[in-house]
Design a protein around this motif. Sequence first.
Motif, PDB file in Angstrom:
ATOM      1  N   UNK A  39       0.617  -0.992   0.186  1.00 51.17           N
ATOM      2  CA  UNK A  39      -0.166   0.017   0.044  1.00 51.17           C
ATOM      3  C   UNK A  39       0.863   1.117  -0.033  1.00 51.17           C
ATOM      4  N   UNK A  40       0.508   2.036  -1.630  1.00 48.43           N
ATOM      5  CA  UNK A  40       1.911   3.171  -0.991  1.00 48.43           C
ATOM      6  C   UNK A  40       1.438   4.267  -1.467  1.00 48.43           C
ATOM      7  N   UNK A  41       1.465   5.246  -0.674  1.00 45.88           N
ATOM      8  CA  UNK A  41       0.869   6.562  -0.402  1.00 45.88           C
ATOM      9  C   UNK A  41       1.587   7.479  -1.900  1.00 45.88           C
ATOM     10  N   UNK A  42       0.719   8.036  -2.092  1.00 44.08           N
ATOM     11  CA  UNK A  42       0.248   9.369  -3.516  1.00 44.08           C
ATOM     12  C   UNK A  42      -0.174  10.101  -3.187  1.00 44.08           C
ATOM     13  N   UNK A  43      -0.262  10.846  -1.767  1.00 41.07           N
ATOM     14  CA  UNK A  43      -0.111  11.773  -1.811  1.00 41.07           C
ATOM     15  C   UNK A  43       0.241  13.486  -2.626  1.00 41.07           C
ATOM     16  N   UNK A  44      -0.427  14.423  -1.763  1.00 40.80           N
ATOM     17  CA  UNK A  44       0.751  15.188  -2.142  1.00 40.80           C
ATOM     18  C   UNK A  44       1.645  15.399  -1.660  1.00 40.80           C
ATOM     19  N   UNK A  45       1.763  15.433  -0.287  1.00 36.75           N
ATOM     20  CA  UNK A  45       2.820  15.282   0.053  1.00 36.75           C
ATOM     21  C   UNK A  45       4.373  14.794   0.006  1.00 36.75           C
ATOM     22  N   UNK A  46       4.414  13.639  -0.597  1.00 37.50           N
ATOM     23  CA  UNK A  46       4.656  13.287  -1.437  1.00 37.50           C
ATOM     24  C   UNK A  46       5.672  13.608  -2.736  1.00 37.50           C
ATOM     25  N   UNK A  47       6.780  13.916  -2.843  1.00 34.07           N
ATOM     26  CA  UNK A  47       6.908  14.394  -3.845  1.00 34.07           C
ATOM     27  C   UNK A  47       6.969  13.982  -4.930  1.00 34.07           C
ATOM     28  N   UNK A  48       7.266  13.951  -6.197  1.00 36.20           N
ATOM     29  CA  UNK A  48       7.652  12.994  -7.593  1.00 36.20           C
ATOM     30  C   UNK A  48       9.095  12.184  -7.626  1.00 36.20           C
ATOM     31  N   UNK A  49       9.490  13.115  -6.799  1.00 35.58           N
ATOM     32  CA  UNK A  49      11.153  12.380  -6.497  1.00 35.58           C
ATOM     33  C   UNK A  49      11.273  11.453  -5.913  1.00 35.58           C
ATOM     34  N   UNK A  50      10.827  11.266  -4.947  1.00 38.54           N
ATOM     35  CA  UNK A  50      10.128  10.511  -3.867  1.00 38.54           C
ATOM     36  C   UNK A  50       9.501   9.398  -4.165  1.00 38.54           C
ATOM     37  N   UNK A  51       8.470   9.587  -4.949  1.00 41.97           N
ATOM     38  CA  UNK A  51       7.087   8.660  -5.520  1.00 41.97           C
ATOM     39  C   UNK A  51       8.331   7.738  -6.307  1.00 41.97           C
ATOM     40  N   UNK A  52       9.519   8.368  -7.286  1.00 38.79           N
ATOM     41  CA  UNK A  52      10.156   7.499  -8.191  1.00 38.79           C
ATOM     42  C   UNK A  52      11.291   6.504  -7.776  1.00 38.79           C
TER      43      UNK A  52
END
Length: 268
Positions: A39-52
């Motif tokens: 279960x992976x967090x994709x909320x706006x507090x996660x920037x795109x670098x963190x998501x990647x």
Amino acid sequence: MVRSAIAHLAAGLALLWTCLPWPAAAQNDNEVDLALVIAVDISFSMDTDEQALQREGFAQAFRSQQVHDAIRGGLLGKIAVTYMEWAGSPDQKVIIPWTILDNSESLMAFADKIASTPLRRAQRTSISSAVDFGVKLLEQSGIEAVRQVIDVSGDGPNNQGRAIVQARDDAVAKGIIINGLPIMMRKPGYLDIAELDLYYRDCVIGGQGAFTVPVRERDQFVEAIKTKILLEVASLMPEKPPLINRVQSAPATNCLAGEMQWRDRWSN
């Protein structure tokens, strides 16, 4: 130093499964050693670098020979995994449906699907809804698993939906283990909390042997995820693992901190 400690742990675990053959297929194709909801967090507090980085970490984990060996070393030699993303209470999405991983080819294909899915972001952070959704996925999977685990990663506290402790306790009562990957690479913002690792320890994770692997630096992200997957697959809990905190009997953290911060923001 922290990064090398995680790498050392992963290398040590790998020695347990070296040179084992894949077990013969079970009579029941739906029987597995582990049913795992990522279960992976994709909320706006996660920037795109963190998501990647998060995506890369999970993809590399399932490509890792150490993880392949750990699965092969299980009683049945196979696990079932689904990969889902979550944000606010109405936003949970299955990215990869339940998949049986029982050989190197299936693991590599699963990793490729993780890596190739476009990134997206959404509003709010409802860990409780992510846990509830994970429970539903497990109940509706049709999988017969020796162990059921929900693997929650995120960079902030629960600020929407029902109380996280209620969701956690309901899941644990059904025999489900919840592990956590609190992401702490940035200074806490207005709606964040300073000690997210303690919040995850006291409020999010639960079940026998539950643990967290906090990520505090970018260069330890991928290795931390791989170590976490290894521990979940092998159902291991070393006595003194680096960066891993056992469940504590008495919570020391305000588990409503996220909801309170959100209410304070809109009441002012």
